[in-house]
Design an enzyme around this catalytic site. Structure first.
Site, PDB file in Angstrom:
ATOM      1  N   HIS A   1      -1.374  16.424  -6.611  1.00  0.00           N
ATOM      2  CA  HIS A   1      -1.737  15.683  -5.832  1.00  0.00           C
ATOM      3  C   HIS A   1      -2.807  14.750  -6.936  1.00  0.00           C
ATOM      4  CE1 HIS A   1      -2.035  16.147  -1.661  1.00  0.00           C
ATOM      5  NE2 HIS A   1      -1.028  14.886  -0.939  1.00  0.00           N
TER       6      HIS A   1
ATOM      7  N   ARG B   1       1.574  21.637   7.475  1.00  0.00           N
ATOM      8  CA  ARG B   1       0.994  23.416   6.866  1.00  0.00           C
ATOM      9  C   ARG B   1      -0.175  23.809   6.795  1.00  0.00           C
ATOM     10  NH1 ARG B   1       2.331  19.488   0.999  1.00  0.00           N
ATOM     11  NH2 ARG B   1       3.347  18.255   2.216  1.00  0.00           N
TER      12      ARG B   1
HETATM   13  C1  LIG Z   1       2.271  17.646  -2.849  1.00  0.00           C
HETATM   14  C2  LIG Z   1       2.262  16.941  -1.387  1.00  0.00           C
HETATM   15  O1  LIG Z   1       1.756  17.676  -0.783  1.00  0.00           O
HETATM   16  O2  LIG Z   1       2.772  15.961  -1.629  1.00  0.00           O
HETATM   17  P1  LIG Z   1       2.582  15.306   0.057  1.00  0.00           P
HETATM   18  O3  LIG Z   1       1.551  15.103   0.389  1.00  0.00           O
HETATM   19  O4  LIG Z   1       3.436  14.329  -0.492  1.00  0.00           O
HETATM   20  O5  LIG Z   1       3.486  16.103   0.446  1.00  0.00           O
END
Ligand SMILES: CC(=O)OP(=O)(O)O
Ligand SMILES: Nc1ncnc2c1ncn2[C@@H]1O[C@H](COP(=O)(O)OP(=O)(O)O)[C@@H](O)[C@H]1O
Ligand SMILES: [Mg+2]
Length: 397
Positions: free
Chosen positions: A180, A241
């Site tokens: 990010h 996640r």
């Molecule tokens: C790197 C990442 O987690 O990107 P996103 O938030 O777009 O899934």
């Protein structure tokens, strides 16, 4: 004629895009293709000068997705052949050790992005598919890859090193990269401007809370610590996640629960976080469930905010002095409850949220701490597309 850049951000089952007028910084048109390659029809939403267009049609892969987007531009405008397109900018999540700056995409760069895919398995493959489709459509234009990891190339050794056997780490490139970065960089610069300071004078804690979420400690405008690591799985609780878990959880699931490596990968990347704990990944749905008395959703919200506060405290300790704590991305910009819960009880650190200023969704840059507070707390809406467009233009000249 003013310069325009088409910015493409391909996710696992979606493509987000914007046509940015680099002179004004405005998005002239943009949209979203969803449900790519999921079996049923894909959905398209395109916003432009002539209003919104919604469509449902087969979108079997990212190549078809990019072609559908180009068809929409051709049909409802603005015409990409007439706006003066100077480049196509692509978000690429994992740039590894190799890419610390934006680069012009050629076949070798494509191959390198492919090689880095194991270090961002949810992100780099669709990023690459979008690049290939766009290069196919616009072979004559420069295509610029802008990497999420680039802003974090300043991480000091102590922050980027995992405490594992050094030979294994070196041989396999096991280190913390951080993600990010395009958002963290943009938000840091905007925050410095709002504070009336030079970018290299500010110490910040920036929380990018979207579907994926990460938090970064910024010292003198540079990233010195960040919560994502080798891949975008480490750190904060996210939509799907887990963020931090004891690595022994993995051995335990292999040895005792008999799960395969791929099953555990799917569990931690796609079936954990809010969706794992609460059954829904969108924070709006979590709040609805909490309001309806759902105890699992309540716990999930508490875990999310507990982890966030944990990192704010840790990064305060790393920085020693903090000018501002900044919230951005979908949850950070819209969720006053998360902002309040994550910073509650930090008055002794000079971090205070004013309930009235904090209330509601923030479409614009807003200070949410009281006047005279030691640490300014703000919401700064991110604009990764503008940042990518500007970096692309800076590269192609
Ligand atoms: C790197 C990442 O987690 O990107 P996103 O938030 O777009 O899934
Ligand atoms: N009004 C809202 N209140 C709370 N959370 C919101 C709101 N609107 C959006 N969100 C959250 O923002 C997330 C999307 O954030 P975004 O930054 O667009 O993510 P990404 O770029 O990763 O797709 C949604 O999944 C949802 O959890
Ligand atoms: Mg995002």
């Amino acid at each position: 004629m003013s310069e325009h850049v088409l910015v493409v951000n391909s996710g696992s089952s979606s493509i987000k895009y914007q046509l940015v007028d680099v002179g004004t910084g405005e998005s002239v048109a943009g949209g979203l293709v969803e449900r790519i390659g999921e079996g049923g029809d894909g959905t398209l939403r395109h916003d432009g000068p002539s209003g919104r267009t919604d469509r449902t049609q087969p979108v079997p892969d990212h190549d078809a997705g990019v072609r559908a987007v180009l068809d929409l531009f051709a049909e409802v405008g603005p015409s990409l052949t007439e706006v003066g397109l100077v480049a196509v900018g692509h978000r690429v999540v994992q740039g590894g050790d190799r890419f610390t700056e934006p680069v012009l995409v050629d076949d070798a760069v494509e191959a390198a992005i492919e090689e880095l895919s194991p270090l961002a398995p949810l992100h780099n493959p669709p990023n690459l598919a979008g690049i290939r489709a766009a290069r196919h459509a616009f072979p004559e234009l420069p295509h610029v890859a802008v990497f999420d990891t680039a802003f974090h190339h300043t991480l000091p050794a102590a922050a980027r090193t995992y405490a594992i056997d050094r030979d294994v780490a070196r041989e396999h490139g096991i280190r913390r990269y951080g993600f990010h970065g395009t958002s963290h960089a943009y938000v840091s610069r905007r925050t410095a401007e709002l504070l009336g300071k030079a970018t290299d004078e500010v110490n910040l804690i920036v929380a990018h809370l979207g579907n994926g979420a990460s938090i970064t400690a910024v010292r003198g405008g540079e990233s010195v610590e960040t919560s994502m690591g080798l891949t975008p799985l480490e750190g904060l609780v996210m939509g799907t996640r887990s963020g931090d878990v004891d690595p022994a959880v993995i051995f335990h699931l292999q040895r005792v629960a008999g799960m395969s490596t791929d099953e555990i990968d799917t569990l931690l990347n796609r079936r954990s976080g809010m969706i794992g704990m609460a059954g829904v990944n969108d924070m709006r749905d979590v709040h609805d469930a909490v309001a309806a008395g759902d105890a699992d959703a309540r716990l999930a919200l508490d875990v999310y905010c507990h982890r966030l506060k944990h990192y704010v405290g840790a990064y305060y300790a790393q920085l020693g002095h903090v000018d501002a704590v900044v919230f951005t991305a979908g949850v950070g910009e819209n969720d006053d409850i998360v902002r309040e819960l994550a910073l509650a009880g930090l008055e002794r650190l000079g971090i205070v949220v004013d309930p009235e200023r904090n209330a509601g969704r923030k479409k614009t840059e807003t200070v949410i701490s009281p006047d005279g507070a030691e640490v300014t707390v703000l919401v700064v809406p991110t604009n990764e597309e503008l940042e990518i467009a500007q970096q692309a233009v800076a590269l192609v000249g």
